[in-house]
Design a protein around this motif. Structure first.
Motif, PDB file in Angstrom:
ATOM      1  N   SER A  84      40.205  44.302  45.838  1.00  0.00           N
ATOM      2  CA  SER A  84      39.403  43.746  44.755  1.00  0.00           C
ATOM      3  C   SER A  84      40.151  42.602  44.097  1.00  0.00           C
ATOM      4  CB  SER A  84      39.086  44.827  43.703  1.00  0.00           C
ATOM      5  OG  SER A  84      38.389  44.263  42.604  1.00  0.00           O
ATOM      6  N   CYS A  85      39.381  41.632  43.627  1.00  0.00           N
ATOM      7  CA  CYS A  85      39.939  40.606  42.764  1.00  0.00           C
ATOM      8  C   CYS A  85      39.956  41.142  41.334  1.00  0.00           C
ATOM      9  CB  CYS A  85      39.111  39.329  42.854  1.00  0.00           C
ATOM     10  SG  CYS A  85      39.068  38.617  44.516  1.00  0.00           S
ATOM     11  N   ALA A  86      40.748  40.540  40.468  1.00  0.00           N
ATOM     12  CA  ALA A  86      40.861  41.027  39.090  1.00  0.00           C
ATOM     13  C   ALA A  86      41.186  39.874  38.151  1.00  0.00           C
ATOM     14  CB  ALA A  86      41.945  42.101  39.000  1.00  0.00           C
ATOM     15  N   ILE A  87      40.661  39.998  36.940  1.00  0.00           N
ATOM     16  CA  ILE A  87      40.969  39.017  35.902  1.00  0.00           C
ATOM     17  C   ILE A  87      40.969  39.729  34.558  1.00  0.00           C
ATOM     18  CG2 ILE A  87      38.565  38.310  35.499  1.00  0.00           C
ATOM     19  CD1 ILE A  87      39.716  35.402  35.263  1.00  0.00           C
ATOM     20  N   ALA A  88      41.868  39.303  33.666  1.00  0.00           N
ATOM     21  CA  ALA A  88      41.976  39.932  32.351  1.00  0.00           C
ATOM     22  C   ALA A  88      42.381  38.883  31.330  1.00  0.00           C
ATOM     23  CB  ALA A  88      42.991  41.068  32.378  1.00  0.00           C
ATOM     24  N   ALA A  89      41.889  39.067  30.112  1.00  0.00           N
ATOM     25  CA  ALA A  89      42.220  38.151  29.016  1.00  0.00           C
ATOM     26  C   ALA A  89      42.725  38.951  27.825  1.00  0.00           C
ATOM     27  CB  ALA A  89      41.003  37.330  28.614  1.00  0.00           C
ATOM     28  N   VAL A  90      43.800  38.462  27.201  1.00  0.00           N
ATOM     29  CA  VAL A  90      44.379  39.104  26.027  1.00  0.00           C
ATOM     30  C   VAL A  90      44.511  38.059  24.932  1.00  0.00           C
ATOM     31  CG1 VAL A  90      46.371  40.297  25.072  1.00  0.00           C
ATOM     32  CG2 VAL A  90      45.630  40.798  27.416  1.00  0.00           C
ATOM     33  N   VAL A 100      45.462  34.648  29.886  1.00  0.00           N
ATOM     34  CA  VAL A 100      44.539  35.035  30.963  1.00  0.00           C
ATOM     35  C   VAL A 100      45.335  35.196  32.254  1.00  0.00           C
ATOM     36  CG1 VAL A 100      42.530  34.392  32.340  1.00  0.00           C
ATOM     37  CG2 VAL A 100      42.591  33.849  29.895  1.00  0.00           C
ATOM     38  N   GLY A 101      45.210  36.373  32.853  1.00  0.00           N
ATOM     39  CA  GLY A 101      45.833  36.631  34.144  1.00  0.00           C
ATOM     40  C   GLY A 101      44.764  36.768  35.210  1.00  0.00           C
ATOM     41  N   ASN A 102      44.924  36.064  36.328  1.00  0.00           N
ATOM     42  CA  ASN A 102      43.900  36.054  37.376  1.00  0.00           C
ATOM     43  C   ASN A 102      44.520  36.324  38.740  1.00  0.00           C
ATOM     44  OD1 ASN A 102      41.320  35.621  38.573  1.00  0.00           O
ATOM     45  ND2 ASN A 102      42.020  33.591  39.222  1.00  0.00           N
ATOM     46  N   LEU A 103      43.785  37.108  39.538  1.00  0.00           N
ATOM     47  CA  LEU A 103      44.206  37.409  40.902  1.00  0.00           C
ATOM     48  C   LEU A 103      42.941  37.451  41.758  1.00  0.00           C
ATOM     49  CD1 LEU A 103      46.781  38.218  42.576  1.00  0.00           C
ATOM     50  CD2 LEU A 103      46.075  40.586  42.235  1.00  0.00           C
ATOM     51  N   GLY A 104      42.611  36.325  42.387  1.00  0.00           N
ATOM     52  CA  GLY A 104      41.404  36.278  43.200  1.00  0.00           C
ATOM     53  C   GLY A 104      40.455  35.192  42.741  1.00  0.00           C
ATOM     54  N   ASP A 105      39.176  35.336  43.144  1.00  0.00           N
ATOM     55  CA  ASP A 105      38.197  34.279  42.852  1.00  0.00           C
ATOM     56  C   ASP A 105      37.296  34.608  41.668  1.00  0.00           C
ATOM     57  OD1 ASP A 105      36.824  36.284  44.096  1.00  0.00           O
ATOM     58  OD2 ASP A 105      36.104  35.080  45.777  1.00  0.00           O
ATOM     59  N   SER A 106      37.723  35.501  40.779  1.00  0.00           N
ATOM     60  CA  SER A 106      37.047  35.643  39.488  1.00  0.00           C
ATOM     61  C   SER A 106      37.453  34.462  38.607  1.00  0.00           C
ATOM     62  CB  SER A 106      37.424  36.969  38.827  1.00  0.00           C
ATOM     63  OG  SER A 106      37.022  38.062  39.627  1.00  0.00           O
ATOM     64  N   HIS A 129      41.210  31.569  43.226  1.00  0.00           N
ATOM     65  CA  HIS A 129      42.079  31.805  44.382  1.00  0.00           C
ATOM     66  C   HIS A 129      41.198  32.025  45.602  1.00  0.00           C
ATOM     67  CE1 HIS A 129      45.103  33.362  41.203  1.00  0.00           C
ATOM     68  NE2 HIS A 129      45.217  32.059  41.373  1.00  0.00           N
ATOM     69  N   SER A 130      40.720  30.938  46.125  1.00  0.00           N
ATOM     70  CA  SER A 130      39.743  30.964  47.210  1.00  0.00           C
ATOM     71  C   SER A 130      40.151  29.983  48.299  1.00  0.00           C
ATOM     72  CB  SER A 130      38.355  30.605  46.659  1.00  0.00           C
ATOM     73  OG  SER A 130      37.460  30.287  47.687  1.00  0.00           O
ATOM     74  N   ALA A 231      34.019  36.632  34.545  1.00  0.00           N
ATOM     75  CA  ALA A 231      33.063  37.128  35.537  1.00  0.00           C
ATOM     76  C   ALA A 231      33.642  36.970  36.932  1.00  0.00           C
ATOM     77  CB  ALA A 231      31.738  36.384  35.429  1.00  0.00           C
ATOM     78  N   CYS A 232      33.076  37.743  37.852  1.00  0.00           N
ATOM     79  CA  CYS A 232      33.501  37.644  39.253  1.00  0.00           C
ATOM     80  C   CYS A 232      32.764  36.493  39.925  1.00  0.00           C
ATOM     81  CB  CYS A 232      33.255  38.962  39.979  1.00  0.00           C
ATOM     82  SG  CYS A 232      31.495  39.340  40.166  1.00  0.00           S
ATOM     83  N   ASP A 233      33.017  36.306  41.208  1.00  0.00           N
ATOM     84  CA  ASP A 233      32.458  35.157  41.919  1.00  0.00           C
ATOM     85  C   ASP A 233      30.941  35.226  42.055  1.00  0.00           C
ATOM     86  OD1 ASP A 233      32.858  37.389  43.586  1.00  0.00           O
ATOM     87  OD2 ASP A 233      32.716  36.149  45.371  1.00  0.00           O
ATOM     88  N   GLY A 234      30.342  36.423  41.858  1.00  0.00           N
ATOM     89  CA  GLY A 234      28.891  36.512  41.971  1.00  0.00           C
ATOM     90  C   GLY A 234      28.179  35.599  40.998  1.00  0.00           C
TER      91      GLY A 234
END
Length: 297
Positions: A84-90, A100-106, A129-130, A231-234
Motif C-alpha cells: 500500500s501507498c501511504a501519506i500522513a500530515a501533522v 507531510v510524509g509520503n510513500l507512494g502515489d498518494s 512516487h510514480s 487522497a490516494c491516486d484514485g
C-alpha cells in the motif's frame, strides 16, 4: 476364550492322568504347541490393529498438515504481493508548521489564497512516487543500470492507454509491503508461484525495485492557507490539484464548513467519472453513481 480352553485342557488332562503317564506327556507337549500358536496369532492380531490405527492417524495428520501447508502458502503469497501507498500530515500548532510524509502515489495539497493576487492556489506538499514522474524514473533507472526494462512504457489494459510501469507490474515506485519487488527470497517465492500471464520478477531484486524511503516536506502555515486535502491516486487520476482545491472551496461555500466536505468531494469525483464514462463508453448505459459498482473490469 483362553479360560474355556484351560478348562477343556484340565478336563482332558485329568482323563489322561487316569490312563497312562506317556500319554499325558504327549498331550502336554501338544497343548503347549496349541497355546503357543494361539498366543502368536493373538499378538499378530494386536500389533496389526495397533499399527493400522497408527498409520491411519498418521495419514490424517499428513492430510491436515498438507491443508495447513496450503493455507500457509496462501498466506505467504498474500504477504509477498500485498502492499500500500501511504501519506500522513501533522500540524504543529505551536510552531505553525505542517509536516507531510509520503510513500507512494498518494498526494497532499494545501488550498491557499495568494497574498498578492488573492487567487486560490494549490500547493502540493508531496511528490507522486510514480513511474510517470520524471525524477522517480531517473532514480529507479540509476539504481538498476543493468536492467534496461526496469521501467518502460506499455499499454494498460485497464485504463486503455499507454503508461509507465515498473517491472511490468506497478505504476508506483515507493510503497509499504510489496516484498516480491524488494527482497530476493520473496521474489523467488513469487516467481515459483506466479500465475500464467503475469511477468516474473527477473532479475531478482538485489536492490529494491520499489523503495521504502519516505519523503517528508514541511511548510510554515501562511495566513492564506485554508484547508488540506489528502487522497490516494484514485482522486488525482481523475482531478488535478487545482481542480480539487477549487472544488473544495465551492463545496464549503455551498454547503458550509460544518458539512462532511470529504464525502461531498468524493461524490463529486464519482459523478465526474460517470459523466466521462457515459461519453467514452455509451454501451455501459450508466445512469448514476450506483451503476459504477456493477462494472467488472
Amino acid at each position: 476364550t483362553i479360560m474355556l480352553l484351560f478348562i477343556f485342557l484340565h478336563t482332558i488332562i485329568e482323563s489322561f492322568i487316569m490312563s497312562s503317564p506317556s500319554s499325558m506327556i504327549f498331550f502336554l507337549l501338544f497343548s503347549f504347541l496349541i497355546l503357543s500358536f494361539l498366543l502368536f496369532f493373538f499378538f499378530i492380531f494386536f500389533f496389526f490393529f495397533f499399527f493400522f490405527f497408527q498409520a491411519e492417524d498418521g495419514i490424517r495428520d499428513a492430510q491436515e498438515s498438507r491443508g495447513l501447508g496450503d493455507v500457509y502458502k496462501r498466506q505467504v503469497w498474500h504477504e509477498v504481493t500485498v502492499g500500500s501507498c501511504a501519506i500522513a500530515a501533522v500540524y504543529d500548532k505551536k510552531k505553525q508548521i505542517l509536516y507531510v510524509g509520503n510513500l507512494g502515489d498518494s498526494r497532499c495539497v494545501v488550498g491557499s489564497v495568494c497574498a498578492d493576487s488573492g487567487i486560490l492556489e494549490s500547493v502540493e506538499m508531496s511528490k507522486d512516487h510514480s513511474a510517470a514522474t520524471d525524477s522517480e524514473r531517473l532514480r529507479v533507472r540509476t539504481e538498476h543500470p543493468s536492467d534496461p526494462t526496469v521501467i518502460k512504457e506499455q499499454w494498460d489494459e485497464i485504463v486503455q492507454e499507454y503508461g509507465w510501469f515498473l517491472k511490468n507490474r506497478a505504476r508506483f515506485t515507493r510503497s509499504l509491503g510489496d516484498a516480491c519487488m524488494k527482497d530476493v527470497d520473496s521474489a523467488s517465492f513469487y516467481n515459483e508461484r506466479v500465475p500464467d500471464g503475469l511477468a516474473k520478477m527477473l532479475p531478482l531484486p538485489q536492490k529494491p525495485y520499489v523503495s521504502n524511503k519516505t519523503e517528508v516536506r514541511m511548510r510554515r502555515v501562511a495566513p492564506g492557507d485554508q484547508f488540506v486535502v489528502l487522497a490516494c491516486d484514485g482522486l488525482w487520476d481523475e482531478m488535478s490539484s487545482d481542480q480539487v482545491v477549487h472544488t473544495v472551496r465551492w463545496l464549503i461555500d455551498t454547503h458550509g464548513p460544518g458539512e462532511n466536505i470529504a464525502a461531498l468531494l468524493l461524490n463529486f469525483c464519482l459523478v465526474k467519472i460517470v459523466r466521462r464514462l457515459q461519453a467514452e463508453e455509451p454501451d455501459l448505459e450508466l445512469t448514476g453513481v450506483p451503476d459504477l459498482s456493477l462494472i467488472h473490469i
